[in-house]
Design an enzyme around this catalytic site. Structure first.
Site, PDB file in Angstrom:
ATOM      1  N   ASP A  92     112.275  32.441 -20.014  1.00 14.35           N
ATOM      2  CA  ASP A  92     112.354  31.347 -21.003  1.00 14.35           C
ATOM      3  C   ASP A  92     112.453  31.874 -22.443  1.00 14.35           C
ATOM      4  O   ASP A  92     111.666  31.467 -23.318  1.00 14.35           O
ATOM      5  CB  ASP A  92     111.104  30.448 -20.909  1.00 14.35           C
ATOM      6  CG  ASP A  92     110.784  30.008 -19.487  1.00 14.35           C
ATOM      7  OD1 ASP A  92     111.726  29.724 -18.731  1.00 14.35           O
ATOM      8  OD2 ASP A  92     109.576  29.948 -19.144  1.00 14.35           O
TER       9      ASP A  92
ATOM     10  N   GLU B  54     115.076  20.118 -17.985  1.00 13.48           N
ATOM     11  CA  GLU B  54     114.070  20.795 -18.832  1.00 13.48           C
ATOM     12  C   GLU B  54     114.800  21.719 -19.811  1.00 13.48           C
ATOM     13  O   GLU B  54     116.024  21.769 -19.840  1.00 13.48           O
ATOM     14  CB  GLU B  54     113.075  21.593 -17.970  1.00 13.48           C
ATOM     15  CG  GLU B  54     113.714  22.700 -17.137  1.00 13.48           C
ATOM     16  CD  GLU B  54     112.757  23.342 -16.130  1.00 13.48           C
ATOM     17  OE1 GLU B  54     111.609  22.890 -15.983  1.00 13.48           O
ATOM     18  OE2 GLU B  54     113.181  24.305 -15.477  1.00 13.48           O
TER      19      GLU B  54
HETATM   20  O1  FUB Z   1     108.440  29.234 -17.058  1.00 15.94           O
HETATM   21  C1  FUB Z   1     107.901  28.054 -16.521  1.00 15.94           C
HETATM   22  C2  FUB Z   1     108.935  26.986 -16.468  1.00 15.94           C
HETATM   23  O2  FUB Z   1     110.039  27.414 -15.678  1.00 15.94           O
HETATM   24  C3  FUB Z   1     109.562  26.647 -17.786  1.00 15.94           C
HETATM   25  O3  FUB Z   1     108.741  25.917 -18.624  1.00 15.94           O
HETATM   26  C4  FUB Z   1     110.776  25.950 -17.305  1.00 15.94           C
HETATM   27  O4  FUB Z   1     111.732  25.694 -18.275  1.00 15.94           O
HETATM   28  C5  FUB Z   1     111.246  26.904 -16.229  1.00 15.94           C
HETATM   29  O5  FUB Z   1     111.977  27.971 -16.765  1.00 15.94           O
END
Ligand code: FUB
Length: 342
Positions: free
Chosen positions: A32, A243
């Site tokens: 991320d 997301e």
């Molecule tokens: O790293 C945890 C979660 O996985 C992130 O918040 C999401 O965007 C995904 O990458």
């Protein structure tokens, strides 16, 4: 005590072709990556993936991260410096578990780390921690930012204005909210997900206040429309928001990019206004190795770069490694889709 800095040389030569698609660091797992240019250097604010005993479930409990490291580099392809632990879960008074994808902003010589964590009731909130230095260490505020919910915050600066974007469905819990209020009884990854023909859930945005530690306004939904001006539908899995919302500005237009989750793309949409509505355009990045896809886009010395992750080092979804590659805006304003394997 201050953590020891780890310096890792990615490639001796600093040409794009040498660094593109190689893990930026290998001594810890990272994911991320939110990148920004502060003081002429590239700073990267990623998640810090760790091995865990927590069983895998549909809410992402196996992403059980407990701290953040900040990285910097003088130039693409150059040395990557790990500045050590910048913030620990145990030093965030309101947080219970799972430090997920963070981001950062700079204002008037202070640095703000925005991060999601589940509170003691296991509900995701977004917190902020402050430092005098881009690499931290950061000191967390006592409470999460009022008015925030869900996860994956990203900070967007537009001149003198700063905005916070956020949201994510399934493990990100956005589907548990109606009119920005938690609906009692919603528990699973699909409780509250609209029917396939209904409007998809969208990310949120709000202007940050002068202190950078509070919202200056009620959050607004960032509407993503299709080519006919209709909101993208919940069943349009290849295009709907899941997301990892990120905003950048190019040639006066606002670009909203995001992960489509279960279809694994980084998609993007364009608007004349940071509040939208945005019109879907296509994909920035095709699926990577591993289930999640999460990115950031930043300009450095006149060139644009995509930061992203995959699972090249581990072959396991919760143990990821950050990467970067050059990104091209085409003459018509579209982004050239990146194939992570090339
Ligand atoms: O790293 C945890 C979660 O996985 C992130 O918040 C999401 O965007 C995904 O990458």
């Amino acid at each position: 005590s201050q953590p020891k800095e780890v310096v890792q040389t990615v490639e001796a030569d600093s040409t794009v072709s040498k660094f593109a698609h190689a893990p930026l660091v290998e001594h810890i797992y990272t994911a991320d990556p939110s990148a920004h240019v502060f003081g002429g250097k590239i700073y990267i604010y990623p998640s810090h993936d760790i091995e865990t005993e927590v069983a895998q479930d549909d809410m992402g409990s196996h992403f059980d991260m407990k701290d953040y490291h900040v990285f910097s580099m003088e130039s693409p392809g150059g040395t990557v410096t790990d500045h050590g632990v910048a913030l620990k879960l145990e030093n965030v008074p309101w947080a219970g578990r799972q430090l997920w994808a963070p981001d950062a902003a700079e204002k008037d010589g202070k640095y703000y780390l925005y991060f999601p964590a589940k509170d003691k009731q296991d509900i995701f909130k977004i917190g902020v921690a402050v430092s005098d230095r881009p690499e931290g260490p950061f000191k967390a505020e006592l409470e999460p930012i009022k008015g925030t919910f869900s996860m994956d915050p990203s900070a967007f600066q537009d001149g003198a204005e700063y905005y916070l974007l956020w949201g994510g469905i399934w493990g990100g819990q956005l589907q548990w909210y109606e009119d920005q209020k938690l609906v009692a009884g919603r528990k699973g990854p699909t409780d509250g997900i609209p029917a396939p023909e209904e409007k998809a859930l969208m990310p949120y945005i709000a202007k940050l206040g002068a202190t950078m530690t509070e919202l200056a306004e009620k959050p607004r939904e960032l509407l993503i429309l299709d080519e006919n001006g209709e909101p993208i539908k919940a069943g349009d899995n290849a295009r709907r928001f899941f997301e990892a919302a990120w905003m950048h500005k190019y040639n006066g237009k606002y670009y909203l990019s995001y992960s489509t989750g279960d279809t694994h793309f980084i998609a993007y949409a364009i608007s004349d206004n940071p509040y939208g509505p945005f019109t879907y355009q296509g994909n920035v990045l095709e699926p990577v190795e591993g289930w999640t896809n999460h990115h950031s886009i930043v300009e450095f010395q006149g060139k644009w770069y995509l930061f992203y992750h995959d699972t090249q080092l581990s072959g396991q979804t919760p143990l990821r490694n950050i990467k970067m590659t050059e990104l091209t805006h085409l003459p018509d304003g579209k982004i050239q889709t990146i194939n992570p394997m090339k």
